[in-house]
Design a protein around this motif. Structure first.
Motif, PDB file in Angstrom:
ATOM      1  N   ASP A 129     -42.570 -29.727   7.086  1.00 60.41           N
ATOM      2  CA  ASP A 129     -43.328 -30.644   7.886  1.00 60.41           C
ATOM      3  C   ASP A 129     -42.463 -31.912   8.142  1.00 60.41           C
ATOM      4  N   GLY A 130     -41.528 -31.803   9.260  1.00 67.66           N
ATOM      5  CA  GLY A 130     -40.639 -32.711   9.665  1.00 67.66           C
ATOM      6  C   GLY A 130     -39.553 -32.688   8.549  1.00 67.66           C
ATOM      7  N   GLY A 131     -39.194 -33.848   7.635  1.00 68.92           N
ATOM      8  CA  GLY A 131     -38.059 -33.859   6.840  1.00 68.92           C
ATOM      9  C   GLY A 131     -38.959 -33.821   5.411  1.00 68.92           C
ATOM     10  N   THR A 132     -39.810 -33.021   5.370  1.00 68.41           N
ATOM     11  CA  THR A 132     -40.691 -32.787   4.080  1.00 68.41           C
ATOM     12  C   THR A 132     -40.629 -31.101   3.839  1.00 68.41           C
ATOM     13  N   LEU A 133     -39.810 -30.539   2.586  1.00 69.95           N
ATOM     14  CA  LEU A 133     -40.415 -29.215   2.539  1.00 69.95           C
ATOM     15  C   LEU A 133     -41.103 -29.029   1.456  1.00 69.95           C
ATOM     16  N   GLN A 134     -42.035 -28.114   1.284  1.00 73.18           N
ATOM     17  CA  GLN A 134     -42.739 -27.715   0.263  1.00 73.18           C
ATOM     18  C   GLN A 134     -42.081 -26.298  -0.451  1.00 73.18           C
ATOM     19  N   VAL A 135     -41.920 -26.480  -1.572  1.00 75.57           N
ATOM     20  CA  VAL A 135     -41.169 -25.513  -2.220  1.00 75.57           C
ATOM     21  C   VAL A 135     -41.783 -24.999  -3.688  1.00 75.57           C
ATOM     22  N   ARG A 136     -41.281 -23.866  -4.464  1.00 76.01           N
ATOM     23  CA  ARG A 136     -41.639 -23.438  -5.489  1.00 76.01           C
ATOM     24  C   ARG A 136     -40.546 -22.670  -6.096  1.00 76.01           C
ATOM     25  N   GLY A 137     -40.388 -23.338  -7.389  1.00 77.56           N
ATOM     26  CA  GLY A 137     -39.351 -22.944  -8.180  1.00 77.56           C
ATOM     27  C   GLY A 137     -38.356 -23.893  -8.786  1.00 77.56           C
ATOM     28  N   LEU A 138     -38.902 -24.908  -9.027  1.00 77.42           N
ATOM     29  CA  LEU A 138     -38.175 -25.983  -9.397  1.00 77.42           C
ATOM     30  C   LEU A 138     -38.046 -26.419 -10.883  1.00 77.42           C
ATOM     31  N   ASP A 139     -37.239 -27.004 -11.510  1.00 76.51           N
ATOM     32  CA  ASP A 139     -37.314 -27.255 -12.883  1.00 76.51           C
ATOM     33  C   ASP A 139     -36.800 -28.633 -13.255  1.00 76.51           C
ATOM     34  N   CYS A 140     -36.950 -29.818 -12.401  1.00 79.74           N
ATOM     35  CA  CYS A 140     -36.338 -31.151 -12.547  1.00 79.74           C
ATOM     36  C   CYS A 140     -37.453 -31.908 -12.615  1.00 79.74           C
ATOM     37  N   LEU A 141     -37.077 -33.314 -13.034  1.00 79.00           N
ATOM     38  CA  LEU A 141     -38.125 -34.282 -13.179  1.00 79.00           C
ATOM     39  C   LEU A 141     -38.428 -35.166 -11.961  1.00 79.00           C
ATOM     40  N   ASP A 142     -39.395 -35.566 -11.793  1.00 78.41           N
ATOM     41  CA  ASP A 142     -39.984 -36.202 -10.756  1.00 78.41           C
ATOM     42  C   ASP A 142     -39.024 -37.492 -10.185  1.00 78.41           C
ATOM     43  N   GLY A 143     -38.507 -37.282  -8.955  1.00 80.47           N
ATOM     44  CA  GLY A 143     -37.687 -38.514  -8.433  1.00 80.47           C
ATOM     45  C   GLY A 143     -36.216 -37.979  -8.470  1.00 80.47           C
ATOM     46  N   THR A 144     -35.934 -36.868  -8.947  1.00 77.64           N
ATOM     47  CA  THR A 144     -34.218 -36.345  -8.958  1.00 77.64           C
ATOM     48  C   THR A 144     -34.017 -36.140  -7.547  1.00 77.64           C
ATOM     49  N   PRO A 145     -32.706 -36.917  -7.712  1.00 80.65           N
ATOM     50  CA  PRO A 145     -31.893 -36.779  -6.418  1.00 80.65           C
ATOM     51  C   PRO A 145     -31.453 -35.722  -5.945  1.00 80.65           C
ATOM     52  N   LEU A 146     -31.691 -35.460  -4.354  1.00 83.59           N
ATOM     53  CA  LEU A 146     -31.113 -34.235  -3.906  1.00 83.59           C
ATOM     54  C   LEU A 146     -29.870 -34.302  -3.456  1.00 83.59           C
ATOM     55  N   VAL A 147     -28.957 -33.415  -3.608  1.00 83.49           N
ATOM     56  CA  VAL A 147     -27.483 -33.312  -3.400  1.00 83.49           C
ATOM     57  C   VAL A 147     -27.191 -32.553  -2.111  1.00 83.49           C
ATOM     58  N   ASP A 148     -27.858 -31.144  -2.035  1.00 80.58           N
ATOM     59  CA  ASP A 148     -27.626 -30.353  -0.932  1.00 80.58           C
ATOM     60  C   ASP A 148     -28.848 -29.272  -0.812  1.00 80.58           C
ATOM     61  N   ILE A 149     -28.602 -28.751   0.268  1.00 81.42           N
ATOM     62  CA  ILE A 149     -29.586 -27.609   0.718  1.00 81.42           C
ATOM     63  C   ILE A 149     -29.003 -26.370   1.415  1.00 81.42           C
ATOM     64  N   LYS A 150     -28.818 -25.323   0.729  1.00 88.81           N
ATOM     65  CA  LYS A 150     -28.550 -23.948   1.401  1.00 88.81           C
ATOM     66  C   LYS A 150     -29.398 -22.961   1.366  1.00 88.81           C
ATOM     67  N   PRO A 151     -29.240 -22.098   2.396  1.00 88.32           N
ATOM     68  CA  PRO A 151     -29.940 -20.861   2.655  1.00 88.32           C
ATOM     69  C   PRO A 151     -29.673 -19.834   1.464  1.00 88.32           C
ATOM     70  N   TYR A 152     -30.498 -19.388   0.930  1.00 91.85           N
ATOM     71  CA  TYR A 152     -30.099 -18.137  -0.272  1.00 91.85           C
ATOM     72  C   TYR A 152     -30.052 -16.770   0.634  1.00 91.85           C
ATOM     73  N   TYR A 153     -28.991 -16.178   0.636  1.00 94.77           N
ATOM     74  CA  TYR A 153     -28.766 -14.883   1.164  1.00 94.77           C
ATOM     75  C   TYR A 153     -28.816 -13.821  -0.086  1.00 94.77           C
ATOM     76  N   ALA A 154     -29.936 -13.143  -0.085  1.00 95.26           N
ATOM     77  CA  ALA A 154     -29.669 -12.037  -1.073  1.00 95.26           C
ATOM     78  C   ALA A 154     -28.611 -10.781  -1.008  1.00 95.26           C
ATOM     79  N   SER A 155     -28.177 -10.823   0.383  1.00 99.04           N
ATOM     80  CA  SER A 155     -27.114  -9.865   0.453  1.00 99.04           C
ATOM     81  C   SER A 155     -25.895 -10.546  -0.119  1.00 99.04           C
ATOM     82  N   THR A 156     -25.511 -11.895  -0.231  1.00100.03           N
ATOM     83  CA  THR A 156     -24.305 -12.268  -0.609  1.00100.03           C
ATOM     84  C   THR A 156     -24.533 -12.934  -2.163  1.00100.03           C
TER      85      THR A 156
END
Length: 174
Positions: A129-156
Motif C-alpha cells: 500500500d504505497g510505501g508500506t509492505l505487509q510481509v510474513r517471515g521476519l525475525d527482528c525487533l520493532d523499529g529495526t532499520p531497513l537497509v535494502d529490498i531485493k526480489p527473491y528468485y527461486a531459480s537463482t
C-alpha cells in the motif's frame, strides 16, 4: 578479551567461551537506511530465532524518498529484506550459542551479534500500500532499520544442496 567469560570493555556480558575484539576507530563505508520495520517484538527474548518460526504479519515502511524504488515489487511473491540489527553487539568474534556445547566463530553463525550487524530474511509479500509492505517471515525487533529490498528468485537464490555442519566441528582450525 579472553575466552573465560565476564564483561568486555564496553560492558557486554560474555558467556564462557566467548571472545571480543577492539573495533576499528573509523568505519570503511556508509549506508542509508531506507525505512523501518514494525514487528510485534520489543524484547530480544520474545523475537523468533528465524522468520520461519512465526506467522506474524509485519510492516515495512519505506521512507518517502525511496517509495519510487518499489515500482513493480508486487511482481514478486517473496522478497529478500536486508536490515540493520542496531541493538546487537558488534565486537564478538567467538560466541557461545545457548544450544551449543562450546563456542563458535561469529561467521559460522546467523546471530545478529557481528562486526556489521546486517541481517536478511526471505519474506512473503502479502500486500503493498504505497510505501508500506505487509510481509510474513521476519525475525527482528520493532523499529529495526531497513537497509535494502531485493526480489527473491527461486531459480537463482535457492540452493537445496547447501549443508551446514551443525556439530561445530568443521574442517577449519581454531
Amino acid at each position: 578479551m579472553s575466552d573465560e567469560g565476564g564483561t568486555s570493555e564496553d560492558g557486554l556480558e560474555c558467556r564462557p567461551g566467548e571472545e571480543t575484539v577492539a573495533l576499528p576507530v573509523a568505519f570503511d563505508a556508509g549506508l542509508y537506511f531506507i525505512g523501518r520495520i514494525s514487528t510485534p517484538w520489543t524484547r530480544r527474548a520474545d523475537c523468533p530465532k528465524n522468520g520461519r518460526q512465526t506467522d506474524a504479519v509485519c510492516t515495512v515502511r519505506v521512507d518517502p524518498a525511496f517509495v519510487p524504488a518499489l515500482q513493480n515489487v508486487e511482481g514478486a511473491t517473496h522478497l529478500i529484506l536486508l536490515y540493520w540489527m542496531d541493538r546487537a553487539a558488534r565486537n564478538l568474534v567467538r560466541q557461545r550459542p545457548r544450544h551449543a556445547d562450546g563456542s563458535r566463530g561469529t561467521f559460522s553463525l546467523r546471530s545478529p551479534a557481528r562486526p556489521n550487524p546486517v541481517a536478511l530474511s526471505v519474506v512473503e509479500l502479502i500486500r503493498r500500500d504505497g510505501g508500506t509492505l505487509q510481509v510474513r517471515g521476519l525475525d527482528c525487533l520493532d523499529g529495526t532499520p531497513l537497509v535494502d529490498i531485493k526480489p527473491y528468485y527461486a531459480s537463482t537464490d535457492s540452493r537445496p544442496e547447501a549443508l551446514v555442519d551443525r556439530s561445530g566441528r568443521g574442517s577449519g582450525s581454531a
